[in-house]
Design a protein around this motif. Structure first.
Motif, PDB file in Angstrom:
ATOM      1  N   MET A  56       0.659  -1.161  -0.011  1.00  0.00           N
ATOM      2  CA  MET A  56       0.110   0.023  -0.133  1.00  0.00           C
ATOM      3  C   MET A  56       1.081   1.222  -0.034  1.00  0.00           C
ATOM      4  O   MET A  56       0.495   2.269  -0.407  1.00  0.00           O
ATOM      5  N   TYR A  57       2.154   1.138   0.660  1.00  0.00           N
ATOM      6  CA  TYR A  57       2.912   2.486   0.597  1.00  0.00           C
ATOM      7  C   TYR A  57       4.008   2.460  -0.360  1.00  0.00           C
ATOM      8  O   TYR A  57       4.903   3.139  -0.185  1.00  0.00           O
ATOM      9  N   HIS A  58       3.844   1.356  -1.345  1.00  0.00           N
ATOM     10  CA  HIS A  58       4.829   1.306  -2.353  1.00  0.00           C
ATOM     11  C   HIS A  58       6.079   1.012  -1.846  1.00  0.00           C
ATOM     12  O   HIS A  58       7.007   1.815  -2.590  1.00  0.00           O
ATOM     13  N   SER A  59       6.480   0.522  -0.602  1.00  0.00           N
ATOM     14  CA  SER A  59       7.899   0.175  -0.350  1.00  0.00           C
ATOM     15  C   SER A  59       8.189  -1.025  -0.597  1.00  0.00           C
ATOM     16  O   SER A  59       7.932  -2.027   0.147  1.00  0.00           O
ATOM     17  N   ALA A  60       9.198  -0.797  -1.527  1.00  0.00           N
ATOM     18  CA  ALA A  60       9.587  -2.269  -2.126  1.00  0.00           C
ATOM     19  C   ALA A  60      10.489  -3.181  -1.203  1.00  0.00           C
ATOM     20  O   ALA A  60      10.161  -4.510  -0.824  1.00  0.00           O
ATOM     21  N   PRO A  61      11.390  -2.467  -0.305  1.00  0.00           N
ATOM     22  CA  PRO A  61      11.997  -3.447   0.792  1.00  0.00           C
ATOM     23  C   PRO A  61      11.161  -4.059   1.746  1.00  0.00           C
ATOM     24  O   PRO A  61      11.258  -5.128   1.922  1.00  0.00           O
ATOM     25  N   VAL A  62      10.102  -3.190   1.987  1.00  0.00           N
ATOM     26  CA  VAL A  62       9.040  -3.933   3.234  1.00  0.00           C
ATOM     27  C   VAL A  62       8.330  -4.899   2.605  1.00  0.00           C
ATOM     28  O   VAL A  62       8.067  -5.873   3.183  1.00  0.00           O
ATOM     29  N   ALA A  63       7.810  -4.678   1.223  1.00  0.00           N
ATOM     30  CA  ALA A  63       6.888  -5.758   0.714  1.00  0.00           C
ATOM     31  C   ALA A  63       7.627  -6.966   0.186  1.00  0.00           C
ATOM     32  O   ALA A  63       7.045  -7.893   0.479  1.00  0.00           O
ATOM     33  N   ALA A  64       8.920  -6.683  -0.301  1.00  0.00           N
ATOM     34  CA  ALA A  64       9.711  -7.860  -0.723  1.00  0.00           C
ATOM     35  C   ALA A  64      10.403  -8.670   0.475  1.00  0.00           C
ATOM     36  O   ALA A  64       9.967 -10.014   0.461  1.00  0.00           O
ATOM     37  N   ALA A  65      10.648  -8.191   1.540  1.00  0.00           N
ATOM     38  CA  ALA A  65      11.001  -8.756   2.740  1.00  0.00           C
ATOM     39  C   ALA A  65       9.851  -9.702   3.436  1.00  0.00           C
ATOM     40  O   ALA A  65      10.120 -10.752   3.744  1.00  0.00           O
ATOM     41  N   ASN A  66       8.615  -8.951   3.567  1.00  0.00           N
ATOM     42  CA  ASN A  66       7.727  -9.716   4.210  1.00  0.00           C
ATOM     43  C   ASN A  66       6.978 -10.697   3.190  1.00  0.00           C
ATOM     44  O   ASN A  66       6.340 -11.748   3.797  1.00  0.00           O
ATOM     45  N   LEU A  67       7.127 -10.401   2.026  1.00  0.00           N
ATOM     46  CA  LEU A  67       6.555 -11.728   0.938  1.00  0.00           C
ATOM     47  C   LEU A  67       7.381 -12.808   1.250  1.00  0.00           C
ATOM     48  O   LEU A  67       6.820 -13.914   1.363  1.00  0.00           O
ATOM     49  N   VAL A  68       8.729 -12.830   1.301  1.00  0.00           N
ATOM     50  CA  VAL A  68       9.522 -13.985   1.318  1.00  0.00           C
ATOM     51  C   VAL A  68       9.435 -14.601   2.565  1.00  0.00           C
ATOM     52  O   VAL A  68       9.353 -15.736   2.830  1.00  0.00           O
ATOM     53  N   THR A  69       9.411 -13.633   3.840  1.00  0.00           N
ATOM     54  CA  THR A  69       9.173 -13.953   5.146  1.00  0.00           C
ATOM     55  C   THR A  69       7.795 -14.814   5.473  1.00  0.00           C
ATOM     56  O   THR A  69       7.597 -15.713   6.180  1.00  0.00           O
ATOM     57  N   PHE A  70       6.730 -14.273   4.853  1.00  0.00           N
ATOM     58  CA  PHE A  70       5.316 -15.104   4.820  1.00  0.00           C
ATOM     59  C   PHE A  70       5.444 -16.286   4.352  1.00  0.00           C
ATOM     60  O   PHE A  70       4.987 -17.166   4.660  1.00  0.00           O
ATOM     61  N   ILE A  71       6.325 -16.618   3.090  1.00  0.00           N
ATOM     62  CA  ILE A  71       6.241 -17.848   2.634  1.00  0.00           C
ATOM     63  C   ILE A  71       7.054 -18.774   3.665  1.00  0.00           C
ATOM     64  O   ILE A  71       6.412 -19.807   3.998  1.00  0.00           O
ATOM     65  N   PHE A  72       8.156 -18.386   4.006  1.00  0.00           N
ATOM     66  CA  PHE A  72       8.967 -19.294   5.060  1.00  0.00           C
ATOM     67  C   PHE A  72       8.045 -19.496   6.214  1.00  0.00           C
ATOM     68  O   PHE A  72       7.730 -20.696   6.971  1.00  0.00           O
ATOM     69  N   ALA A  73       7.330 -18.330   6.944  1.00  0.00           N
ATOM     70  CA  ALA A  73       6.608 -18.492   8.102  1.00  0.00           C
ATOM     71  C   ALA A  73       5.454 -19.467   8.034  1.00  0.00           C
ATOM     72  O   ALA A  73       4.915 -20.272   8.640  1.00  0.00           O
ATOM     73  N   GLY A  74       4.912 -19.343   6.751  1.00  0.00           N
ATOM     74  CA  GLY A  74       3.787 -19.940   6.348  1.00  0.00           C
ATOM     75  C   GLY A  74       3.741 -21.465   6.396  1.00  0.00           C
ATOM     76  O   GLY A  74       3.059 -22.267   6.524  1.00  0.00           O
ATOM     77  N   THR A  75       5.327 -21.690   5.633  1.00  0.00           N
ATOM     78  CA  THR A  75       5.529 -23.098   5.524  1.00  0.00           C
ATOM     79  C   THR A  75       5.761 -23.701   6.836  1.00  0.00           C
ATOM     80  O   THR A  75       5.200 -24.705   6.890  1.00  0.00           O
ATOM     81  N   ILE A  76       6.585 -23.051   7.455  1.00  0.00           N
ATOM     82  CA  ILE A  76       6.643 -23.422   9.068  1.00  0.00           C
ATOM     83  C   ILE A  76       5.155 -23.796   9.664  1.00  0.00           C
ATOM     84  O   ILE A  76       5.064 -25.095  10.220  1.00  0.00           O
ATOM     85  N   LEU A  77       4.342 -22.974   9.418  1.00  0.00           N
ATOM     86  CA  LEU A  77       3.136 -22.803  10.327  1.00  0.00           C
ATOM     87  C   LEU A  77       2.156 -24.045   9.719  1.00  0.00           C
ATOM     88  O   LEU A  77       1.648 -24.950  10.442  1.00  0.00           O
ATOM     89  N   ILE A  78       2.230 -24.500   8.339  1.00  0.00           N
ATOM     90  CA  ILE A  78       1.629 -25.553   7.593  1.00  0.00           C
ATOM     91  C   ILE A  78       2.214 -26.723   8.354  1.00  0.00           C
ATOM     92  O   ILE A  78       1.489 -27.576   8.706  1.00  0.00           O
ATOM     93  N   TYR A  79       3.555 -26.994   8.288  1.00  0.00           N
ATOM     94  CA  TYR A  79       4.122 -28.049   8.767  1.00  0.00           C
ATOM     95  C   TYR A  79       3.602 -28.131  10.463  1.00  0.00           C
ATOM     96  O   TYR A  79       3.753 -29.437  10.794  1.00  0.00           O
ATOM     97  N   LYS A  80       3.992 -27.085  11.263  1.00  0.00           N
ATOM     98  CA  LYS A  80       3.477 -27.245  12.661  1.00  0.00           C
ATOM     99  C   LYS A  80       2.237 -27.709  12.879  1.00  0.00           C
ATOM    100  O   LYS A  80       1.694 -28.789  13.638  1.00  0.00           O
ATOM    101  N   ILE A  81       1.085 -27.252  11.956  1.00  0.00           N
ATOM    102  CA  ILE A  81       0.008 -27.794  12.048  1.00  0.00           C
ATOM    103  C   ILE A  81      -0.486 -29.177  11.531  1.00  0.00           C
ATOM    104  O   ILE A  81      -1.147 -29.942  12.199  1.00  0.00           O
ATOM    105  N   ARG A  82       0.159 -29.568  10.471  1.00  0.00           N
ATOM    106  CA  ARG A  82       0.167 -30.895   9.874  1.00  0.00           C
ATOM    107  C   ARG A  82       0.940 -31.940  10.632  1.00  0.00           C
ATOM    108  O   ARG A  82       0.452 -33.118  10.734  1.00  0.00           O
TER     109      ARG A  82
END
Length: 84
Positions: A56-82
């Motif tokens: 929303m704020y067109h901040s490439a560093p914030v968006a890029a970092a959190n996209l990749v972190t979301f993928i990593f954290a989401g993967t860990i979360l899915i494995y934790k649940i599974r």
């Protein structure tokens, strides 16, 4: 690119890449006993919100970092649940 953006991208890289070893270990071993489910739920939601903020704020560093972190954290979360 300004020096401020370079600092932002370097900071984003460092904090984001720190999740890679945990994600790789979790995927390889499927062992999540030492991982807090509630922490990863809150963290993954927070990372997603930071991603939206960066977009929303067109901040490439914030968006890029959190996209990749979301993928990593989401993967860990899915494995934790599974693989409790």
């Amino acid at each position: 690119m300004s020096y401020i953006e370079i600092i932002g991208f370097l900071a984003a890289f460092c904090t984001t890449i720190s999740f890679l070893p945990q994600a790789v270990k979790t995927i390889r071993t499927k062992n999540t006993t030492g991982i807090s489910l509630s922490m990863y739920v809150v963290f993954t939601v927070g990372t997603f919100l930071w991603l939206l903020y960066g977009i929303m704020y067109h901040s490439a560093p914030v968006a890029a970092a959190n996209l990749v972190t979301f993928i990593f954290a989401g993967t860990i979360l899915i494995y934790k649940i599974r693989y409790k």
